[in-house]
Motif scaffolding. Structure first.
Motif, PDB file in Angstrom:
ATOM      1  N   THR A   1      -1.623   1.010  14.106  1.00  0.00           N
ATOM      2  CA  THR A   1      -1.154   0.569  12.792  1.00  0.00           C
ATOM      3  C   THR A   1       0.312   0.146  12.910  1.00  0.00           C
ATOM      4  N   ILE A   2       0.812  -0.422  11.833  1.00  0.00           N
ATOM      5  CA  ILE A   2       2.226  -0.804  11.814  1.00  0.00           C
ATOM      6  C   ILE A   2       3.120   0.420  12.043  1.00  0.00           C
ATOM      7  N   PHE A   3       2.672   1.601  11.589  1.00  0.00           N
ATOM      8  CA  PHE A   3       3.503   2.798  11.782  1.00  0.00           C
ATOM      9  C   PHE A   3       3.486   3.255  13.240  1.00  0.00           C
TER      10      PHE A   3
ATOM     11  N   LEU B   1       1.110  11.061  -1.316  1.00  0.00           N
ATOM     12  CA  LEU B   1       0.196  10.763  -0.199  1.00  0.00           C
ATOM     13  C   LEU B   1      -0.912   9.915  -0.788  1.00  0.00           C
ATOM     14  N   ASN B   2      -0.979   8.654  -0.457  1.00  0.00           N
ATOM     15  CA  ASN B   2      -2.096   7.814  -0.893  1.00  0.00           C
ATOM     16  C   ASN B   2      -3.255   8.051   0.071  1.00  0.00           C
ATOM     17  N   CYS B   3      -4.424   8.355  -0.485  1.00  0.00           N
ATOM     18  CA  CYS B   3      -5.564   8.725   0.366  1.00  0.00           C
ATOM     19  C   CYS B   3      -6.764   7.829   0.090  1.00  0.00           C
TER      20      CYS B   3
ATOM     21  N   GLY C   1      -7.112   5.874  -3.588  1.00  0.00           N
ATOM     22  CA  GLY C   1      -5.698   6.275  -3.509  1.00  0.00           C
ATOM     23  C   GLY C   1      -4.794   5.120  -3.116  1.00  0.00           C
ATOM     24  N   GLN C   2      -5.400   3.990  -2.852  1.00  0.00           N
ATOM     25  CA  GLN C   2      -4.719   2.748  -2.458  1.00  0.00           C
ATOM     26  C   GLN C   2      -3.905   2.911  -1.170  1.00  0.00           C
ATOM     27  N   GLN C   3      -4.483   3.654  -0.230  1.00  0.00           N
ATOM     28  CA  GLN C   3      -3.851   3.770   1.086  1.00  0.00           C
ATOM     29  C   GLN C   3      -4.053   2.466   1.844  1.00  0.00           C
ATOM     30  N   THR C   4      -2.978   1.946   2.421  1.00  0.00           N
ATOM     31  CA  THR C   4      -3.077   0.689   3.161  1.00  0.00           C
ATOM     32  C   THR C   4      -2.829   0.873   4.659  1.00  0.00           C
ATOM     33  N   VAL C   5      -2.164   1.939   5.039  1.00  0.00           N
ATOM     34  CA  VAL C   5      -1.872   2.170   6.457  1.00  0.00           C
ATOM     35  C   VAL C   5      -2.564   3.464   6.897  1.00  0.00           C
ATOM     36  N   GLU C   6      -3.436   3.350   7.886  1.00  0.00           N
ATOM     37  CA  GLU C   6      -4.234   4.497   8.328  1.00  0.00           C
ATOM     38  C   GLU C   6      -3.490   5.332   9.362  1.00  0.00           C
TER      39      GLU C   6
ATOM     40  N   LEU D   1      -1.342   9.016   8.666  1.00  0.00           N
ATOM     41  CA  LEU D   1      -0.891   9.900   7.585  1.00  0.00           C
ATOM     42  C   LEU D   1       0.618   9.779   7.384  1.00  0.00           C
ATOM     43  N   HIS D   2       1.008   9.564   6.152  1.00  0.00           N
ATOM     44  CA  HIS D   2       2.433   9.402   5.850  1.00  0.00           C
ATOM     45  C   HIS D   2       2.715   9.869   4.440  1.00  0.00           C
ATOM     46  N   ALA D   3       3.926  10.362   4.237  1.00  0.00           N
ATOM     47  CA  ALA D   3       4.373  10.733   2.900  1.00  0.00           C
ATOM     48  C   ALA D   3       5.394   9.714   2.424  1.00  0.00           C
ATOM     49  N   HIS D   4       5.250   9.340   1.155  1.00  0.00           N
ATOM     50  CA  HIS D   4       6.296   8.555   0.499  1.00  0.00           C
ATOM     51  C   HIS D   4       7.233   9.548  -0.181  1.00  0.00           C
ATOM     52  N   ILE D   5       8.528   9.372  -0.001  1.00  0.00           N
ATOM     53  CA  ILE D   5       9.516  10.109  -0.801  1.00  0.00           C
ATOM     54  C   ILE D   5      10.182   9.090  -1.710  1.00  0.00           C
TER      55      ILE D   5
ATOM     56  N   PHE E   1      11.711   6.293   7.588  1.00  0.00           N
ATOM     57  CA  PHE E   1      12.322   4.960   7.495  1.00  0.00           C
ATOM     58  C   PHE E   1      12.123   4.414   6.088  1.00  0.00           C
ATOM     59  N   ASN E   2      13.004   3.497   5.703  1.00  0.00           N
ATOM     60  CA  ASN E   2      12.911   2.903   4.366  1.00  0.00           C
ATOM     61  C   ASN E   2      11.653   2.053   4.241  1.00  0.00           C
ATOM     62  N   ASP E   3      10.982   2.192   3.100  1.00  0.00           N
ATOM     63  CA  ASP E   3       9.800   1.358   2.829  1.00  0.00           C
ATOM     64  C   ASP E   3      10.239  -0.100   2.668  1.00  0.00           C
ATOM     65  N   ILE E   4       9.437  -0.998   3.189  1.00  0.00           N
ATOM     66  CA  ILE E   4       9.764  -2.431   3.147  1.00  0.00           C
ATOM     67  C   ILE E   4       9.662  -2.990   1.722  1.00  0.00           C
ATOM     68  N   ASN E   5       8.939  -2.280   0.866  1.00  0.00           N
ATOM     69  CA  ASN E   5       8.720  -2.733  -0.512  1.00  0.00           C
ATOM     70  C   ASN E   5       9.036  -1.574  -1.475  1.00  0.00           C
TER      71      ASN E   5
HETATM   72  P1  5GP Z   1       0.241   3.325   1.686  1.00  0.00           P
HETATM   73  O1  5GP Z   1      -0.169   2.329   0.659  1.00  0.00           O
HETATM   74  O2  5GP Z   1      -0.616   3.243   2.921  1.00  0.00           O
HETATM   75  O3  5GP Z   1       0.385   4.721   1.168  1.00  0.00           O
HETATM   76  O4  5GP Z   1       1.716   2.946   2.066  1.00  0.00           O
HETATM   77  C1  5GP Z   1       2.084   2.068   3.058  1.00  0.00           C
HETATM   78  C2  5GP Z   1       3.520   1.705   2.790  1.00  0.00           C
HETATM   79  O5  5GP Z   1       4.039   1.130   3.959  1.00  0.00           O
HETATM   80  C3  5GP Z   1       3.716   0.707   1.649  1.00  0.00           C
HETATM   81  O6  5GP Z   1       4.556   1.279   0.657  1.00  0.00           O
HETATM   82  C4  5GP Z   1       4.349  -0.499   2.332  1.00  0.00           C
HETATM   83  O7  5GP Z   1       5.339  -1.118   1.544  1.00  0.00           O
HETATM   84  C5  5GP Z   1       4.923   0.113   3.604  1.00  0.00           C
HETATM   85  N1  5GP Z   1       4.967  -0.817   4.708  1.00  0.00           N
HETATM   86  C6  5GP Z   1       3.963  -1.642   5.120  1.00  0.00           C
HETATM   87  N2  5GP Z   1       4.352  -2.337   6.197  1.00  0.00           N
HETATM   88  C7  5GP Z   1       5.619  -1.933   6.474  1.00  0.00           C
HETATM   89  C8  5GP Z   1       6.563  -2.312   7.501  1.00  0.00           C
HETATM   90  O8  5GP Z   1       6.312  -3.150   8.359  1.00  0.00           O
HETATM   91  N3  5GP Z   1       7.769  -1.695   7.455  1.00  0.00           N
HETATM   92  C9  5GP Z   1       8.083  -0.750   6.520  1.00  0.00           C
HETATM   93  N4  5GP Z   1       9.310  -0.205   6.587  1.00  0.00           N
HETATM   94  N5  5GP Z   1       7.221  -0.372   5.557  1.00  0.00           N
HETATM   95  C10 5GP Z   1       6.002  -0.970   5.537  1.00  0.00           C
END
Ligand code: 5GP
Length: 114
Positions: free
Chosen positions: A4-6, A86-88, A92-97, A99-103, A28-32
């Motif tokens: 994955t990207i992570f 934790l989006n699951c 849960g609209q998880q996009t990256v497989e 496991l990660h926490a958003h703060i 790391f800072n979220d890109i969005n």
């Molecule tokens: P999820 O929806 O899986 O819980 O969260 C994935 C998060 O990863 C999203 O908030 C998205 O903005 C972030 N993200 C996706 N691709 C990248 C990237 O290439 N770099 C960073 N820093 N964040 C990313």
């Protein structure tokens, strides 16, 4: 399973704005960003899926949450509070497989979330 990207950020193969790192986690800072502070925390020892969490993952997930708390404190969010997400899975609209926490912090959150 495909990286994955992570995985790529952790390997140094994709750039990220790293705010915290130790032996156990990378943050790391979220890109969005969805708040003035929006940080993603990943365990260095990969846990793919919260939904299929195994008993053998319990020590790792416990340590992970301790480190999430430490990251939030290092970002000085402990005084006013913050939200951990934790989006699951699909709903849960998880996009990256991976496991990660958003703060999320530095703004007043609302409830219910979208
Ligand atoms: P999820 O929806 O899986 O819980 O969260 C994935 C998060 O990863 C999203 O908030 C998205 O903005 C972030 N993200 C996706 N691709 C990248 C990237 O290439 N770099 C960073 N820093 N964040 C990313």
């Amino acid at each position: 399973m495909e990286d994955t990207i992570f995985d790529k950020i952790l390997a140094g193969d994709s750039p990220a704005d790293i705010v915290y790192e130790d032996d156990y986690v990378l943050a790391f800072n979220d890109i969005n960003p969805q708040a003035p502070v929006h940080v993603i925390v990943i365990p260095k020892k990969k846990i793919r899926d919260f939904i299929k969490l195994q008993e053998s993952d319990l020590q790792d997930i416990g340590l992970f949450f301790q480190m999430v708390s430490k990251v939030a404190s290092s970002l000085k969010l402990d005084k006013d509070g913050y939200r951990i997400i934790l989006n699951c899975g699909k709903n849960g609209q998880q996009t990256v497989e991976y496991l990660h926490a958003h703060i999320l912090g530095e703004r007043q959150m609302s409830w219910p979330p979208g």
